[in-house]
Design an enzyme around this catalytic site. Structure first.
Site, PDB file in Angstrom:
ATOM      1  N   ASP A   1      -2.228 -12.928   0.055  1.00 53.30           N
ATOM      2  CA  ASP A   1      -1.607 -11.603   0.076  1.00 53.30           C
ATOM      3  C   ASP A   1      -0.155 -11.728  -0.399  1.00 53.30           C
ATOM      4  OD1 ASP A   1      -2.340  -8.758   1.859  1.00 53.30           O
ATOM      5  OD2 ASP A   1      -0.287  -9.100   1.151  1.00 53.30           O
TER       6      ASP A   1
ATOM      7  N   SER B   1      -4.575   0.574   2.021  1.00 55.75           N
ATOM      8  CA  SER B   1      -3.652   0.940   0.943  1.00 55.75           C
ATOM      9  C   SER B   1      -4.213   0.641  -0.438  1.00 55.75           C
ATOM     10  CB  SER B   1      -2.304   0.232   1.126  1.00 55.75           C
ATOM     11  OG  SER B   1      -2.452  -1.170   1.072  1.00 55.75           O
TER      12      SER B   1
ATOM     13  N   HIS C   1     -11.742  -5.168   0.955  1.00 60.21           N
ATOM     14  CA  HIS C   1     -11.161  -6.501   1.129  1.00 60.21           C
ATOM     15  C   HIS C   1     -11.144  -6.865   2.603  1.00 60.21           C
ATOM     16  CE1 HIS C   1      -7.997  -3.437   0.919  1.00 60.21           C
ATOM     17  NE2 HIS C   1      -7.321  -4.137   1.815  1.00 60.21           N
TER      18      HIS C   1
HETATM   19  P1  AMP Z   1      -4.828  -2.787   2.947  1.00 60.43           P
HETATM   20  O1  AMP Z   1      -3.546  -2.189   3.455  1.00 60.43           O
HETATM   21  O2  AMP Z   1      -5.788  -3.185   4.033  1.00 60.43           O
HETATM   22  O3  AMP Z   1      -5.464  -1.904   1.900  1.00 60.43           O
HETATM   23  O4  AMP Z   1      -4.429  -4.154   2.273  1.00 60.43           O
HETATM   24  C1  AMP Z   1      -3.983  -4.257   0.966  1.00 60.43           C
HETATM   25  C2  AMP Z   1      -3.226  -5.549   0.874  1.00 60.43           C
HETATM   26  O5  AMP Z   1      -3.085  -5.881  -0.486  1.00 60.43           O
HETATM   27  C3  AMP Z   1      -1.826  -5.516   1.480  1.00 60.43           C
HETATM   28  O6  AMP Z   1      -1.739  -6.473   2.520  1.00 60.43           O
HETATM   29  C4  AMP Z   1      -0.926  -5.861   0.299  1.00 60.43           C
HETATM   30  O7  AMP Z   1       0.167  -6.669   0.669  1.00 60.43           O
HETATM   31  C5  AMP Z   1      -1.885  -6.585  -0.622  1.00 60.43           C
HETATM   32  N1  AMP Z   1      -1.543  -6.568  -2.029  1.00 60.43           N
HETATM   33  C6  AMP Z   1      -1.174  -5.509  -2.777  1.00 60.43           C
HETATM   34  N2  AMP Z   1      -0.955  -5.881  -4.044  1.00 60.43           N
HETATM   35  C7  AMP Z   1      -1.217  -7.205  -4.112  1.00 60.43           C
HETATM   36  C8  AMP Z   1      -1.164  -8.184  -5.145  1.00 60.43           C
HETATM   37  N3  AMP Z   1      -0.820  -7.868  -6.402  1.00 60.43           N
HETATM   38  N4  AMP Z   1      -1.478  -9.462  -4.857  1.00 60.43           N
HETATM   39  C9  AMP Z   1      -1.814  -9.802  -3.597  1.00 60.43           C
HETATM   40  N5  AMP Z   1      -1.900  -8.927  -2.565  1.00 60.43           N
HETATM   41  C10 AMP Z   1      -1.588  -7.655  -2.824  1.00 60.43           C
END
Ligand code: AMP
Length: 114
Positions: free
Chosen positions: A28, A95, A100
């Site tokens: 992440d 988000s 995932h």
């Molecule tokens: P969620 O809030 O459960 O949808 O988790 C989405 C996650 O994706 C968050 O923890 C973000 O920090 C992570 N995230 C967003 N963009 C990226 C990226 N380019 N590479 C790695 N993680 C990411």
């Protein structure tokens, strides 16, 4: 196309820790624990609430892969431990609309979650 599809397509970089025919796992970008991995299916599925019976084996594969990654990272023991999280929808804290599993480890995690 979501940011996770771009990672699968190698259009944007990620710190990938595992890849196979069905899924990819990477660190992440904004870690909430010293170890914070995302395990995502290559199949485009927005969220767990939109999976169907057709996804049964894929969902099992994602969970098995999460456990294997925890083992590979040395956190799969009762002394250390880890947590798997799936956020779904607005109140769930989702988000990125691509399914995932978060794998969080290497610090004590509170319960209940915030
Ligand atoms: P969620 O809030 O459960 O949808 O988790 C989405 C996650 O994706 C968050 O923890 C973000 O920090 C992570 N995230 C967003 N963009 C990226 C990226 N380019 N590479 C790695 N993680 C990411």
């Amino acid at each position: 196309m979501t940011i996770f599809e771009k990672i699968i397509a190698r259009e944007i970089p990620a710190d990938i820790v595992h890849e196979d025919d069905l899924c990819i796992a990477f660190r992440d970008v904004s870690p909430q624990a010293p170890t914070h991995i995302l395990i995502i299916p290559k199949k485009v599925i927005p969220r767990i609430g939109e999976t169907t019976g057709d996804d049964q084996s894929l969902l099992g594969h994602l969970l098995l892969t999460a456990g294997n990654i925890a083992t590979d990272l040395g956190v799969n023991s009762t002394d250390s431990g880890f947590r798997l999280v799936i956020n779904n929808g607005k109140n769930g804290g989702e988000s990125v609309p691509h399914l995932h599993i978060h794998l969080l480890a290497d610090r004590p995690l509170e319960w209940p979650p915030g």
